[in-house]
Write a protein that holds these residues in place. Sequence first.
Motif, short mmCIF file in Angstrom:
data_model
loop_
_atom_site.label_atom_id
_atom_site.label_comp_id
_atom_site.label_asym_id
_atom_site.label_seq_id
_atom_site.Cartn_x
_atom_site.Cartn_y
_atom_site.Cartn_z
N GLY A 96 0.82 -1.21 0.00
CA GLY A 96 0.00 0.00 0.00
C GLY A 96 0.85 1.26 0.00
N GLY A 97 2.13 1.11 0.25
CA GLY A 97 2.99 2.29 0.31
C GLY A 97 2.77 3.07 1.59
N PRO A 98 3.24 4.31 1.62
CA PRO A 98 3.05 5.12 2.82
C PRO A 98 1.57 5.21 3.13
CG PRO A 98 4.50 6.22 1.26
CD PRO A 98 3.94 5.02 0.55
N ARG A 99 1.26 5.18 4.40
CA ARG A 99 -0.13 5.04 4.78
C ARG A 99 -0.66 6.35 5.33
NH1 ARG A 99 -2.94 0.42 6.64
NH2 ARG A 99 -4.39 0.86 8.32
N HIS A 100 -1.89 6.62 5.05
CA HIS A 100 -2.53 7.78 5.67
C HIS A 100 -3.09 7.35 7.01
CE1 HIS A 100 -2.75 10.64 2.20
NE2 HIS A 100 -2.37 9.54 1.60
N GLU A 101 -2.98 8.23 7.96
CA GLU A 101 -3.56 7.88 9.25
C GLU A 101 -5.08 7.87 9.13
OE1 GLU A 101 -2.86 10.67 12.28
OE2 GLU A 101 -3.39 12.37 11.04
N ARG A 128 -2.71 13.10 7.83
CA ARG A 128 -1.27 13.10 7.56
C ARG A 128 -0.86 11.77 6.95
NH1 ARG A 128 1.70 12.67 11.93
NH2 ARG A 128 -0.06 12.00 13.19
N ASP A 168 -5.98 7.09 1.13
CA ASP A 168 -5.23 6.20 0.24
C ASP A 168 -5.95 4.90 -0.07
OD1 ASP A 168 -4.93 5.57 2.88
OD2 ASP A 168 -2.90 4.78 2.70
#
Lengths: 550, 181
Positions: free
Chosen positions: A532-537, B15, B105
Motif C-alpha cells: 500500500g505504500g506510505p499510509r494515511h492515518e 497526515r 489512500d
Amino acid sequence: MAESDPHPQSSPVEPVSPPAPATAPVDAEWHRMSPRFVFVGTLRQLRGLVIPAAIILITGNVGRGGSELILIGIAVVFTVLAALGSLIEWWNFRYALTDRELVVRSGIVQRQERVVPYGRIQAINVSEAPLERVAGIVRVTVETAAGGTADIDIRAIAQDKAPQLREALAAARAQARQADNGIAEDATGAASTVATETPSATTGGELLRRLSTPELLALGATSGRVGPMAAVVGATLQFGAEIMPESWWDRIPWQQAEALQSVGVVASLLFVIAALTWLLAIGSTALAFGGFELRRDGDHLLLQHGLLDRKRRTIPVARIQAIVVGEQLLRQPFRRADIRFESAGGEAEGAAGDSGVLFPFLPRAEVRALLGQAAPEFATDPTVPMSTRLPRRSLRRYVFGATVGWVVFVGIAAAVLGLWLHRWVDVVTWQQVLLLLMATPLFAWLGWARWRDGGWVVENGTLLLRWRSVSRQTLITRASRIQRREMTADPLQRRVSLASVQLSVASGLVGGHYGLAHADRHDTERLLAMLGGPRHEVVIHKVPATVEPS
Amino acid sequence: MATNTFDAGEAGTSRVIEVPERLPDPLHQLDPRARQLWRLGSAISGAMFVGIVALGTFGAARFLPDFEMRWAWLASGITLALAILNAWLSPNLRYRYWRYDIRPDEADLQHGWFTRTRQLVPMARIQHVDTRRGPLDRRFGLASVVLYTAAGPAYIPALANEVAADVRDRIATFANIHDDL
C-alpha cells in the motif's frame, strides 16, 4: 411493485430537486431521460410477448364465441402493465453531472445510486437501434475499467441533446485527468471513442522470439496434455472393444488370451498405451503451439501460433497487469519455463481483457531478457530467492492437505466403483486400492514441495509471489497494478497466527486472483501494508449517534 | 464493546505516516440496525428453508411406506432449531466483527466471525461507487456501499443512509484521480 414504494417522489418537473435523504450531490441538477423512453420501453417489453401471442393465436381456438374479447382484454392488460413499468422506470431513473462526478440513480425495488468520477471514465458511447431512431432518441453508455460492460446506461436521450451530454462528459473527463497528473495528450477531450490504430497481427513488428522445433517437441513431450490424451486413448480402447464385431471376438484365441493375466503382457500393453499417449500429446501440442512467434510492434505485442488453425492475438503492452512464470514438474529439472500474462482489455480495443500464454517454453535463464523486450515493467529474474517464506508451523497443514485429499479421493473412487458401479465395471480389488494408496508419500512430497516453494519478495515496487500447485508458479507484478489486497484467517489459523493472502489484478471480468495459504500472520500484514505504500492515518469521520447502546 | 467515536475530521486532511509494520484494525462499525436487518433476512431465508425441509420430509412420510412420520418431525424440528439459532446469533457476531475505514489512500474492510477477512482497496483503483438500498434496507433506513475495481467489487453492508452517502462521496472524491489501471 411500484405501489409499495415508501419513498414518494417530491417534484414532478424536470430537472428534479433531490428527494428526501442527504444522498444527493449538493449543487447538481437532476435530469430524467427523455419521456419518449416510456414509449420505446413499452414497445420493447411488449416485443417479448409477440411470439407467445402468435402461438396462442395460431394454436388456440380463436373464433369460438367471445374468445377474441378475452384475448384483446389480455393484450390491453399487458400493454398497460408494460407502459406502467416503463413509466416507473423512467420516473426512477435520474442522472446528474456534478462538478466532479456523474451520478445515476435507478431501480424500483432495489434503489441504486452510482457515482462515477469523471477521471475514471474510459469510454463514452452513443448508439441507436431502429426503434430508438424512430422515436428520435439515442442511448448513451459510459464505461469505466471495472467489469466489461457498460457501467452507466442512459437508455434514452433526445437526439439533439446527446452530443451536448457527450461533450460535457468528455470535457469533464479531460479536465479531471489534466488536473491530476497532467496526462494531457491522453485527455484531449473530444477523444471519447478513440479508435487508435491497432496493428494487424500478421508479420509486422520486430520478432522477439520464435519457438524452435526442438523446443516445440520438448514442450509437447513434457506437456500436461499427456493426462487428457491418456483419457482419450483409454476411451478409444474401451470403445474399440465395444464396437468390435462379434466375429472378431470369436477369432481371438482365448486360450492364449489367458496369458493377458500375466504381468509381462499387461506391462507391455501399458507401455504401448503410454507411448501412444505421449505421441498424441506431442502431436496436439505441435498443432496448437507450432510456429509460436512473439513480436513487438511499438506499444503492442503480437502473438501467433498454431499449425493448422493459426491463432493471432494483439496485446497492448501497457495493459499487461501481471506475468506468471510457470515451471512444470517435468520441465523444472531442465530449467525450462513458460510465461503467461494477465491483461486488462484495451481502452480502444474495447476488449474485456484476458490472460494467456506469452511464451510457452524457454530456458528459465532467458525469461528476464525476453520480458525486458516484451514487458519491461515486469522484467525480473523469476528465480530470485523469496525473502519471506512459509513458517515451519504451516508445513504440517500443507502435507496434511495434500495427502488427505488423495486418500479421500481414492476412498470415494473405490467406494463408487466397488459398491455402485460393479455391475458395469469389474470389481475393484483391495490390492488395487492399496496400490493407489502407495502413492500417498508422493502427495506428502508434493505438500512439502508446496510449503518449501511458497513465499514472496517485494523490491522497488515489484512483487514476486511464488507458489506450487503441481508445477511451480511465480507471479510478477507491480504494487501499483494490484487492485485489491486481502488476507483471511479461519479460527484454526488464528490459533497459531497464520493467515492466507490473496492479491487481485485486473483481468477479464472478474480479475486475476493469486494467493498463498498459511503464511505467517505478521509477514502477511507486513506485505499488505508494504504494497500500500506510505499510509494515511485514519480519520474518524462523523457518524450519527447510535440509536441504542451496543 | 467499543462504541463509535465521534471525533471531527475533515476528509483529506489526514497526515501521511510511515509504512507500518502491522495493520491496525479499522475503527468504524456498521450501523447497529444492521443486526435487526440481518436477523429479519435470516428469519425469512430460514423460514423458507424450514418450509422446504418440512415439505420434503412430510411429503416423504406421507408417500413412502418406510419413512415414518417421526423422522419428518425430527428433521423439521432440527432445521427449525438451527434456523432460529442462526437468526439469533449470527447477526450479532457479524456485526461485532465488521469494521471499516475510508482513508485517503485506501478503503480498509475487515469482517467475518469465523473466517476473518481483511480487504484493502486502494482509492486509486476504484472505478466507481454505488449505494444500494433494497426493500429490507429501506425498512431500517440502511444502505450498502459497493466499490468497483477492475478486479471485482467489494461491499460495505448496512450503513445508515446518511453515512452511506458520506462514505460514497468521500470515496468518489479520493478516487477521482486518473489512473491507467
